[in-house]
Design a protein around this motif. Structure first.
Motif, short mmCIF file in Angstrom:
data_model
loop_
_atom_site.label_atom_id
_atom_site.label_comp_id
_atom_site.label_asym_id
_atom_site.label_seq_id
_atom_site.Cartn_x
_atom_site.Cartn_y
_atom_site.Cartn_z
N GLN A 476 0.81 -1.21 0.00
CA GLN A 476 0.00 0.00 0.00
C GLN A 476 0.85 1.26 0.00
O GLN A 476 0.47 2.29 -0.56
CB GLN A 476 -0.91 0.01 1.23
CG GLN A 476 -1.86 -1.17 1.31
CD GLN A 476 -2.88 -1.16 0.18
OE1 GLN A 476 -3.18 -0.12 -0.38
NE2 GLN A 476 -3.38 -2.35 -0.17
N LEU A 477 2.02 1.20 0.63
CA LEU A 477 2.89 2.37 0.74
C LEU A 477 3.82 2.53 -0.46
O LEU A 477 4.42 3.59 -0.64
CB LEU A 477 3.72 2.29 2.02
CG LEU A 477 2.95 2.47 3.33
CD1 LEU A 477 3.85 2.15 4.51
CD2 LEU A 477 2.43 3.89 3.45
N ALA A 478 3.98 1.49 -1.25
CA ALA A 478 4.95 1.52 -2.34
C ALA A 478 4.78 2.73 -3.27
O ALA A 478 5.78 3.38 -3.62
CB ALA A 478 4.89 0.22 -3.13
N PRO A 479 3.56 3.10 -3.70
CA PRO A 479 3.43 4.24 -4.63
C PRO A 479 3.86 5.57 -4.03
O PRO A 479 4.16 6.51 -4.75
CB PRO A 479 1.93 4.25 -4.97
CG PRO A 479 1.43 2.90 -4.63
CD PRO A 479 2.25 2.44 -3.48
N HIS A 480 3.87 5.62 -2.69
CA HIS A 480 4.15 6.90 -2.03
C HIS A 480 5.49 6.89 -1.30
O HIS A 480 5.85 7.90 -0.67
CB HIS A 480 3.05 7.20 -1.01
CG HIS A 480 1.67 6.88 -1.49
ND1 HIS A 480 1.03 7.63 -2.44
CD2 HIS A 480 0.81 5.87 -1.15
CE1 HIS A 480 -0.17 7.10 -2.68
NE2 HIS A 480 -0.32 6.04 -1.91
N ALA A 481 6.22 5.79 -1.37
CA ALA A 481 7.42 5.64 -0.54
C ALA A 481 8.48 6.67 -0.87
O ALA A 481 9.06 7.31 0.02
CB ALA A 481 7.99 4.22 -0.69
N THR A 482 8.75 6.87 -2.17
CA THR A 482 9.83 7.79 -2.56
C THR A 482 9.50 9.22 -2.15
O THR A 482 10.37 9.95 -1.64
CB THR A 482 10.06 7.71 -4.08
OG1 THR A 482 10.37 6.35 -4.42
CG2 THR A 482 11.21 8.61 -4.49
#
Length: 1195
Positions: A476-482
């Motif tokens: 769930q966090l992958a798209p917003h991690a960077t």
């Protein structure tokens, strides 16, 4: 006051006690137990207060590790309770014991201590009776009432009906009357009485109410009555006189601990009451805080407890999965909650309460916003999915630019609470992270809003990022991690506040540990850990460049600097941001040259002063970094700068002058920034050679050199040599109608003339140009060396016009030293060294004083630094210039400064002196060099560094602490053994020993007199020292700085007995010489303070006897009829004391001494002089001295 509410937020268990604490166990337990036992003996004595403070001092060591007290609580409390329950103990003793018990509760916390208190049935009536006997308004015994209320809160949980404790049946005719109250009624009255208290008993009473009113036998009878009483009592909460915070706290506590079914009957009434009061607009924080607590707890009453079926499943709880293990251990992931019916109707009241809580997120006080955020999280967990989603949307709507910082802070805390409970759906997670990232970028001046200038919002945003990491899976966090990683690392590196940097680092660490989606997470975290982000300059200049090695972070860090920090409201942050941009440029020079520089140039046109200032600083730093960076083809990165940008940078100073932006207060910042930028452009070799902009730069630098603000002058001084070195080195370069060589001639003549300026701005002109000339490059100085050196030497001299310009003379000395450093000795200033040394030695005698004090100390300190520097240079390049006369004069001058009165100057001189002794290569011809090394052994000193004048603090306990006279005076006094230093050291000691500062006088006199006492067997040495003292006195007649001190010094010396062998020697002229020069000093003077000081010396000379005694008495009797009555009174009192001490040694006949002293004691010396003269004459006859005769005025 014990913070009950604060304690409620702490876990009962102590699993996570501070890791940085050093204590391992409660080592003072026996001492504390003895103090409790001893209270019986001292409770009614003044010693009780001393013991109480001692107990407080012991226990406060354990504020951060209170769990260390736990193993001993039973023993400690057992002793305390035994004293309290002892029927023989006086009431005063019990109150003293309660005070001790309060200290223990304050450290360990009431929740833990209460569990260790006795709670038998017999204790209930004892505590209740004790409380009823207390006066709630007694300010002396509030600690006793506080402890008793907490004790009662554990006792009331007895597991049977309280009516059994009554001495009558409930249906008895007298039951419930004023004569016979039931136990429940008595406790209820206690709750009502103390909840209205104005001290911290009200908070303890709230805790008691929460335990008592929820009992099964009490709630049916008295809970409704208590709520009715509280509502009636606060029917108009806007009336300040009727506000009782304890009652509001009690209502909130009962709502927290009561059962939902019991509270549901009163929920609507309480909600109606609290909303009608309009608590949100109340000016008192506690009213708003308790209002929020009551609202959220009433809201929870309307909603039945449940685990929301729609709640997001919490993420991985194991670092093994994150770090790449094959599979997680069993139990590492949480099970899915059991689905429940999600079709429950939501009462209308809940919507109203959520609205109230959302509005409270904007409150001015953090504690209110925090309480509202927790309430939203708790209520959201009991709502159906659509309603909870609406709540989340309302929270996200707070993150708009027109909202104040308080709303952003409250919104971030609410997001953290929602995320922590998994109430943010994956659909809303993106919006939440966007809001968090936006909050991390909030930074406004504190005056602009009530939220601490965005500081609180950024801190709360870090908390929200931490909560998100713990609640959501990596997928769930992958798209917003960077995006989140870049925001957190930028905050950790560049935030102004240390708590925000550390919070961001902690949030980054949590994300790395929980889901591992951050690029290079472990490596970056190792660089930007908790300790490394603690120092702001370190994060900007060390941590950020190391993080920027990873390309995922490089551009975001640069963008963050350019967009936010370069135009920050804090000047220090703008300066650091510019330096950080310099360090980061080498990572992406193409981006900086083609994108960042044009942005910065555009910012210079802003009407905002902060934006212009930061942009100009950043332009200079970026340009300089680009000139150093190399492209792949081997060219300098500065070649990437477009011609348009280059021209805009070149014409920047001219444009600012045209817009008159160098004027006013804002002009000061513009001048600093432009000078810094000019220096960096010159250092970068910007291609402006021969252009008229160089004249514009020089004009600006000259204006800044003459500016009254020191910071501006410093910036100009830094840029000055760089411009000369880069643009005026080529003799053939043409500027207007002259070559660079001709321009140098013209400029140098003008600059040297400014050193002789005596006009209105002469002081700042001399200060600026003296320092600037010292920084010039060698090729310029070599052409005009005689003129420069002579001008600087002339500037160091005191003249009638420039007497108060000590700062100018200091800077001239600094400039002169810098010229010697630049030119070197051989083929440099070799032939000028004697005159430079002479000038600097002359500066050691600079003692100019004005309203600021001894401003000459600045000159003396600079002179000592210069002398050390030149001696070091000569030792390396031309040892023959360190002649015996020169080195001896330098060593003696520095030794004198090492024993004078100003701590800073004395410390500076001490370091200089030891640096002379231990220089490498050795400085030759230092008098008694080997002996000095024995006095100052190398293991006890820290040598002054060659390049950096700042001396680090040593951890060696044997090192001399130069600022403390107790360390330095005993060593420098030993220099009196050596004739070369004797005169200088005594001259300095006279000033220090004659001072008014108690500690300085104490250490100086102790060191000197102890040394002199060791010389009683070496009379020749002692005589030589006494002769030197006389020589210092004779050489400084009418020198106010010396004579004022030497009178006090002689008084202390003669009374100490340190020179008694000399005073007892009939052939010695020491005493007669003192008297001779004292009378010369007093001749013709009417300074009353000097006369008063001389009286003490004259009285000390009485002990010598003979002619000296008679002459001293003759002078003293003159003072007995002096015009000023205070002088007469002091003279008589001092003479009486002197005759008491030295009457037997004096020349006064033994048979008359008693009569003389009687007259001195019984006479009123404040009477008219005509009445006193006959008495004075009688004293003269009795003492066997001539009567004073008044001088006849010339006709």
């Amino acid at each position: 006051m014990v913070g009950i509410e604060a304690d409620m937020n702490h876990d009962d268990e102590c699993d996570n006690i501070g890791l940085g604490c050093a204590l391992e166990h409660f080592s003072e337990v026996e001492e504390v137990l003895n103090m409790i036992d001893n209270v019986k003996n001292i409770y009614n004595t003044p010693s009780l207060e001393v013991e109480y403070d001692k107990l407080n001092a012991i226990l406060k060591q354990y504020y951060e590790q209170p769990h260390l007290l736990d193993p001993h609580l039973d023993k400690i409390l057992g002793k305390v309770i035994a004293i309290i329950k002892d029927k023989e103990s006086p009431l005063e003793l019990k109150h003293a014991t309660f005070n001790y018990m309060y200290q223990i509760i304050r450290v360990r916390g009431y929740k833990v201590v209460v569990r260790h208190l006795p709670h038998e049935v017999s204790d209930l009536l004892y505590v209740l009776t004790f409380l009823e006997a207390e006066d709630p308004n007694n300010k002396e015994t509030w600690r006793s009432r506080f402890v008793l209320l907490l004790w009662l809160s554990i006792v009331v949980i007895i597991p049977f009906h309280m009516s059994r404790l009554d001495g009558f049946a409930p249906g008895q005719p007298d039951a419930g009357s004023s004569k016979k109250l039931t136990v429940m009624e008595r406790i209820l009255n206690i709750c009502k009485t103390y909840s209205m208290s104005k001290d911290c008993s009200a908070e303890a009473c709230a805790f008691l109410s929460s335990k008592f009113l929820v009992r099964s036998d009490v709630k049916e009878l008295y809970m409704g009555e208590f709520f009715d009483w509280a509502c009636k009592l606060h029917s108009n909460i806007q009336d300040e006189d009727n506000i009782h915070y304890g009652v509001l706290a009690a209502v909130a506590a009962v709502l927290k601990h009561g059962k939902r079914d019991d509270l549901l009957l009163f929920a609507s009434k309480l909600l109606d009451w609290v909303t009608r009061q309009n608590y949100q607009q109340h000016k008192f924080m506690l009213v708003r805080k308790y209002g929020v607590k009551i609202v959220q707890r009433v809201g929870l009453t309307f909603l039945r407890p449940r685990v929301a079926a729609w709640r997001y499943t919490r993420g991985s709880r194991s670092l093994v999965v994150t770090l790449g293990a094959a599979a997680a251990a069993a139990g590492d992931t949480e099970p899915l909650p059991i689905p429940e019916d999600d079709d429950e109707d939501i009462p209308q009241e809940v919507e109203d309460m959520v609205e109230l809580l959302l509005n409270s997120l904007r409150d001015e006080d953090t504690v209110v916003r925090w309480s509202a955020a927790k309430g939203i999280g708790r209520i959201g967990a009991r709502l159906p999915a659509p309603a909870a989603a609406d709540v989340c949307e309302c929270v996200l709507s707070l993150f708009t630019h027109n909202e104040r910082e308080t709303a952003w802070h409250g919104g971030c805390m609410a997001l953290a609470e929602l995320a922590r409970r998994g109430l943010l759906s994956p659909v809303q997670l993106g919006a939440a992270i966007t809001a968090i990232v936006s909050a991390l970028r909030r930074d406004e001046p504190r005056a602009a809003g009530g939220g601490g200038g965005g500081r609180a919002a950024r801190d709360a945003a870090c908390h929200a990022a931490w909560a998100v990491a713990r609640a959501y899976d990596a997928s769930q966090l992958a798209p917003h991690a960077t995006v989140l990683a870049n925001a957190l690392i930028a905050t950790a590196c560049f935030d102004r506040e240390i708590n925000c940097r550390r919070a961001a680092s902690a949030a980054y660490q949590e994300n790395v540990g929980r889901h591992g989606m951050f690029p290079h997470g472990i490596a970056v975290l190792t660089i930007a850990d908790f300790l490394s982000v603690g120092v702001r300059s370190n994060t900007y200049l060390v941590v950020a460049p190391q993080v920027a090695r990873f390309e995922e972070y490089t551009r975001p860090l640069v963008d963050h600097l350019v967009e936010l920090k370069v135009e920050h409201w804090d000047c220090a942050i703008r300066e650091l941001a510019a330096k950080a941009l310099n360090r980061l440029t080498e990572r992406i020079p193409e981006y900086v040259a083609t994108v960042v520089l044009p942005q910065l140039v555009k910012k210079t046109e802003s009407i905002d002063l902060n934006v212009r200032h930061g942009a100009i600083l950043a332009i200079g730093e970026a340009y300089q970094a680009l000139s150093q960076a190399q492209l792949a083809n081997g060219n300098s990165a500065s070649t990437l700068i477009s011609s348009k940008v280059d021209e805009d940078i070149r014409d920047l100073v001219a444009k600012l002058r045209l817009k008159q932006q160098f004027r006013g207060l804002g002009g000061e910042l513009m001048r600093q920034a432009c000078c810094h930028c000019i220096g960096q452009l010159a250092l970068a070799g910007a291609p402006y050679h021969g252009h008229e902009t160089i004249d514009e730069w020089l004009n600006l630098i000259e204006e800044c050199l003459a500016h009254e603000v020191q910071t501006i002058r410093e910036k100009a001084i830094s840029a000055f040599p760089l411009v000369f070195d880069q643009y005026l080195r080529d003799d053939n370069a043409v500027y207007g109608d002259m070559t660079a060589k001709q321009k140098r001639v013209m400029l140098m003549e003008r600059y040297c003339e400014q050193l002789a300026n005596t006009g209105v701005s002469g002081l700042v002109l001399r200060m600026g140009y003296a320092r600037a000339l010292g920084t010039l490059p060698k090729f310029v100085l070599s052409e005009y060396l005689p003129n420069v050196i002579q001008s600087l030497i002339d500037c160091t001299k005191v003249t009638e016009t420039t007497q108060k310009w000590a700062e100018a003379r200091r800077d001239a000395v600094v400039g002169l030293t810098a010229v010697c450093q630049t030119m070197g000795i051989v083929d440099g200033v070799e032939k000028y060294v004697p005159m430079i040394i002479e000038a600097l030695l002359h500066c050691l005698s600079e003692y100019t004083i004005d309203m600021r004090g001894d401003i000459g100390a600045w000159v003396r300190e600079a002179s000592m630094t210069g002398l050390l520097s030149i001696c070091r240079q000569c030792a390396v390049e031309a040892p023959h210039l360190n002649s015996p006369d020169v080195v001896s004069a330098v060593a003696c001058g520095v030794a004198q400064q090492s024993v004078e009165k100003i701590d800073r100057t004395r410390a500076h001189a001490g370091r200089i002196f030891t640096s002379l002794i231990y220089n490498d290569p050795p400085i030759t011809n230092i008098p008694h060099h080997d002996a000095l090394k024995r006095i100052f052994p190398p293991e006890e000193i820290e040598l002054k560094p060659q390049a950096n004048e700042d001396v680090p603090t040593s951890e060696n306990t044997n090192v001399v602490l130069w600022l403390f006279p107790g360390h330095t005076m005993p060593r420098f006094v030993q220099l009196l053994n050596y004739p070369a230093y004797r005169y200088s050291v005594i001259k300095g000691l006279v000033v220090s020993a004659g001072e008014l500062t108690e500690s300085l006088v104490k250490h100086t006199t102790q060191s000197l007199f102890s040394y002199l006492n060791t010389l009683h067997s070496d009379k020749e040495m002692l005589k030589s020292i006494c002769d030197t003292i006389i020589k210092v006195f004779a050489d400084n007649i009418n020198v106010k700085r010396i004579t004022t001190a030497i009178f006090n010094f002689l008084d202390r010396l003669l009374s100490s007995g340190a020179v008694s062998p000399i005073l007892d020697d009939p052939e010695s002229t020491f005493a007669s010489d003192i008297l001779k020069y004292l009378l010369i000093e007093l001749r013709g003077g009417k300074n009353i303070y000097k006369l008063l000081d001389s009286i003490n010396v004259l009285c000390q000379l009485i002990q010598v006897g003979g002619t000296v005694c008679r002459k001293s008495l003759g002078q003293l009797v003159i003072y007995l009829c002096y015009a000023d009555r205070y002088v007469r009174r002091c003279a008589s009192a001092r003479l009486y004391e002197a005759l008491t001490l030295y009457g037997d040694e004096s020349s006064v006949p033994d048979e008359n001494i008693e009569k003389v002293m009687t007259i001195l004691e019984q006479t009123d010396w404040e009477k008219d002089v005509t009445e006193l003269r006959p008495i004075r004459n009688e004293l003269c006859d009795l003492m066997g001295i001539k009567r004073p005769v008044m001088k006849q005025k010339a006709p």
